[in-house]
Design a protein around this motif. Structure first.
Motif, mmCIF file in Angstrom:
data_model
loop_
_atom_site.group_PDB
_atom_site.id
_atom_site.type_symbol
_atom_site.label_atom_id
_atom_site.label_comp_id
_atom_site.label_asym_id
_atom_site.label_seq_id
_atom_site.Cartn_x
_atom_site.Cartn_y
_atom_site.Cartn_z
ATOM 1 N N LEU A 1 7.689 -22.528 12.987
ATOM 2 C CA LEU A 1 7.747 -21.585 11.858
ATOM 3 C C LEU A 1 6.468 -21.553 11.016
ATOM 4 O O LEU A 1 6.483 -21.051 9.895
ATOM 5 C CB LEU A 1 8.957 -21.889 10.963
ATOM 6 C CG LEU A 1 10.327 -21.668 11.595
ATOM 7 C CD1 LEU A 1 11.440 -22.010 10.608
ATOM 8 C CD2 LEU A 1 10.493 -20.237 12.098
ATOM 9 N N SER A 2 5.346 -22.055 11.566
ATOM 10 C CA SER A 2 4.090 -22.004 10.807
ATOM 11 C C SER A 2 3.680 -20.562 10.531
ATOM 12 O O SER A 2 3.159 -20.247 9.465
ATOM 13 C CB SER A 2 2.978 -22.741 11.555
ATOM 14 O OG SER A 2 2.707 -22.112 12.797
ATOM 15 N N TRP A 3 3.938 -19.670 11.488
ATOM 16 C CA TRP A 3 3.578 -18.265 11.313
ATOM 17 C C TRP A 3 4.305 -17.661 10.115
ATOM 18 O O TRP A 3 3.722 -16.884 9.354
ATOM 19 C CB TRP A 3 3.897 -17.462 12.581
ATOM 20 C CG TRP A 3 5.352 -17.451 12.932
ATOM 21 C CD1 TRP A 3 6.027 -18.343 13.712
ATOM 22 C CD2 TRP A 3 6.326 -16.508 12.482
ATOM 23 N NE1 TRP A 3 7.357 -18.033 13.787
ATOM 24 C CE2 TRP A 3 7.581 -16.900 13.051
ATOM 25 C CE3 TRP A 3 6.276 -15.374 11.674
ATOM 26 C CZ2 TRP A 3 8.752 -16.198 12.821
ATOM 27 C CZ3 TRP A 3 7.445 -14.673 11.445
ATOM 28 C CH2 TRP A 3 8.666 -15.080 12.015
ATOM 29 N N LEU A 4 5.576 -18.036 9.939
ATOM 30 C CA LEU A 4 6.348 -17.500 8.817
ATOM 31 C C LEU A 4 5.838 -18.047 7.490
ATOM 32 O O LEU A 4 5.704 -17.305 6.502
ATOM 33 C CB LEU A 4 7.829 -17.846 8.997
ATOM 34 C CG LEU A 4 8.790 -17.304 7.934
ATOM 35 C CD1 LEU A 4 8.738 -15.781 7.877
ATOM 36 C CD2 LEU A 4 10.223 -17.775 8.218
ATOM 37 N N ALA A 5 5.505 -19.334 7.455
ATOM 38 C CA ALA A 5 4.983 -19.949 6.231
ATOM 39 C C ALA A 5 3.655 -19.330 5.835
ATOM 40 O O ALA A 5 3.416 -19.028 4.656
ATOM 41 C CB ALA A 5 4.823 -21.458 6.436
ATOM 42 N N VAL A 6 2.777 -19.127 6.823
ATOM 43 C CA VAL A 6 1.464 -18.518 6.540
ATOM 44 C C VAL A 6 1.639 -17.074 6.096
ATOM 45 O O VAL A 6 0.963 -16.605 5.165
ATOM 46 C CB VAL A 6 0.549 -18.611 7.785
ATOM 47 C CG1 VAL A 6 -0.747 -17.840 7.553
ATOM 48 C CG2 VAL A 6 0.242 -20.070 8.113
ATOM 49 N N TRP A 7 2.548 -16.346 6.718
ATOM 50 C CA TRP A 7 2.804 -14.950 6.359
ATOM 51 C C TRP A 7 3.313 -14.852 4.919
ATOM 52 O O TRP A 7 2.806 -14.060 4.117
ATOM 53 C CB TRP A 7 3.820 -14.367 7.336
ATOM 54 C CG TRP A 7 3.975 -12.874 7.289
ATOM 55 C CD1 TRP A 7 3.213 -11.981 6.588
ATOM 56 C CD2 TRP A 7 4.944 -12.098 7.992
ATOM 57 N NE1 TRP A 7 3.647 -10.703 6.799
ATOM 58 C CE2 TRP A 7 4.706 -10.740 7.666
ATOM 59 C CE3 TRP A 7 5.980 -12.415 8.865
ATOM 60 C CZ2 TRP A 7 5.484 -9.706 8.183
ATOM 61 C CZ3 TRP A 7 6.749 -11.376 9.382
ATOM 62 C CH2 TRP A 7 6.497 -10.040 9.044
ATOM 63 N N ILE A 8 4.299 -15.656 4.587
ATOM 64 C CA ILE A 8 4.846 -15.643 3.224
ATOM 65 C C ILE A 8 3.786 -16.072 2.211
ATOM 66 O O ILE A 8 3.578 -15.421 1.184
ATOM 67 C CB ILE A 8 6.082 -16.566 3.123
ATOM 68 C CG1 ILE A 8 7.248 -15.992 3.934
ATOM 69 C CG2 ILE A 8 6.505 -16.762 1.666
ATOM 70 C CD1 ILE A 8 8.435 -16.936 4.070
ATOM 71 N N GLY A 9 3.099 -17.167 2.493
ATOM 72 C CA GLY A 9 2.105 -17.687 1.554
ATOM 73 C C GLY A 9 0.950 -16.740 1.323
ATOM 74 O O GLY A 9 0.543 -16.493 0.180
ATOM 75 N N SER A 10 0.411 -16.180 2.408
ATOM 76 C CA SER A 10 -0.733 -15.273 2.258
ATOM 77 C C SER A 10 -0.340 -14.002 1.514
ATOM 78 O O SER A 10 -1.113 -13.465 0.710
ATOM 79 C CB SER A 10 -1.334 -14.930 3.626
ATOM 80 O OG SER A 10 -0.392 -14.273 4.445
ATOM 81 N N THR A 11 0.882 -13.535 1.748
ATOM 82 C CA THR A 11 1.363 -12.343 1.035
ATOM 83 C C THR A 11 1.520 -12.633 -0.456
ATOM 84 O O THR A 11 1.104 -11.829 -1.305
ATOM 85 C CB THR A 11 2.706 -11.872 1.634
ATOM 86 O OG1 THR A 11 2.520 -11.545 3.015
ATOM 87 C CG2 THR A 11 3.231 -10.650 0.891
ATOM 88 N N LEU A 12 2.103 -13.786 -0.789
ATOM 89 C CA LEU A 12 2.262 -14.163 -2.203
ATOM 90 C C LEU A 12 0.907 -14.301 -2.894
ATOM 91 O O LEU A 12 0.717 -13.833 -4.027
ATOM 92 C CB LEU A 12 3.046 -15.470 -2.316
ATOM 93 C CG LEU A 12 4.527 -15.420 -1.950
ATOM 94 C CD1 LEU A 12 5.137 -16.818 -1.978
ATOM 95 C CD2 LEU A 12 5.285 -14.483 -2.891
ATOM 96 N N GLY A 13 -0.041 -14.941 -2.225
ATOM 97 C CA GLY A 13 -1.378 -15.115 -2.802
ATOM 98 C C GLY A 13 -2.073 -13.794 -3.055
ATOM 99 O O GLY A 13 -2.698 -13.576 -4.096
ATOM 100 N N MET A 14 -1.934 -12.880 -2.103
ATOM 101 C CA MET A 14 -2.573 -11.571 -2.219
ATOM 102 C C MET A 14 -1.955 -10.739 -3.342
ATOM 103 O O MET A 14 -2.664 -10.127 -4.144
ATOM 104 C CB MET A 14 -2.411 -10.835 -0.889
ATOM 105 C CG MET A 14 -3.164 -9.552 -0.810
ATOM 106 S SD MET A 14 -4.902 -9.864 -0.599
ATOM 107 C CE MET A 14 -5.474 -8.186 -0.551
#
Length: 201
Positions: A140-153
């Motif tokens: 689930l690293s892809w999901l964590a990176v997707w969520i995190g990068s979206t929140l940061g942006m």
């Protein structure tokens, strides 16, 4: 790394990469022309898509999109947005009446498209790819990176929107329109030059 930790790392990396970036400047410009909710939602929609593509590239392909062609295409589009912004939009009373029911949807599509083009080949896209590739294979690293990068942006763009609202209340409409056009022209020229120089040299 734990799921929550990877979300935080991704959000922090993208937030830092986005500070002072062209997309944040675009958020400031759009906030003076559209409702805050529309700009924030348009930013979020574009970010979900573009960072989803970035995560897919990191996880499945491990390669970046051809940044030279993306930069060239997005740069030319931004020059067009700059000319459109400078010209301005004038609606007659009949147009206002017809557009009343459609305005929210068309404005959202416009904002989301502008943000999407701004992010193609941008450093925040490559930051997401880098973080995703570094943790590829972890469950689930892809999901964590997707969520995190979206929140940061979205957090970075929210700061830009807040500044745009603050400046918008103190500047005349013509100055705002010219300022927004300059932002689009500068971003468009930079992206076009980046794409051309990568293709030609």
């Amino acid at each position: 790394m734990a799921f929550a930790g990877l979300v935080g790392v991704s959000a922090g990396a993208v937030l830092v990469a986005e500070m002072g970036d062209k997309t944040q400047l675009v958020a400031m410009s759009l906030a003076s022309r559209y409702r805050v909710r529309t700009v924030l939602l348009g930013s979020a929609l574009a970010t979900v898509v573009i960072h989803g593509i970035s995560v897919l590239l990191a996880e499945v392909l491990g390669l970046a999109l051809p940044a030279d062609w993306l930069s060239l295409g997005a740069g030319l589009a931004f020059l067009g947005f700059g000319a459109w912004t400078l010209r301005g939009d004038e609606l007659t009373e009949a147009d206002e009446e017809r557009a009343a029911t459609r305005r929210a949807g068309s404005a959202l599509l416009t904002v989301a498209t502008i943000f999407f083009l701004a992010e193609l080949g941008d450093k925040t896209m490559f930051t997401t790819i880098a973080v995703g590739a570094d943790h590829a294979g972890t469950p689930l690293s892809w999901l964590a990176v997707w969520i995190g990068s979206t929140l940061g942006m979205v957090a970075a763009d929210a700061l830009g929107i807040a500044l745009g609202m603050l400046l918008g209340k103190k500047l005349p409409e013509k100055a705002i329109r010219i300022g927004a056009a300059v932002v689009f022209f500068l971003a468009g020229l930079a992206m076009t030059w980046q794409g051309l120089s990568a293709l030609l040299f």
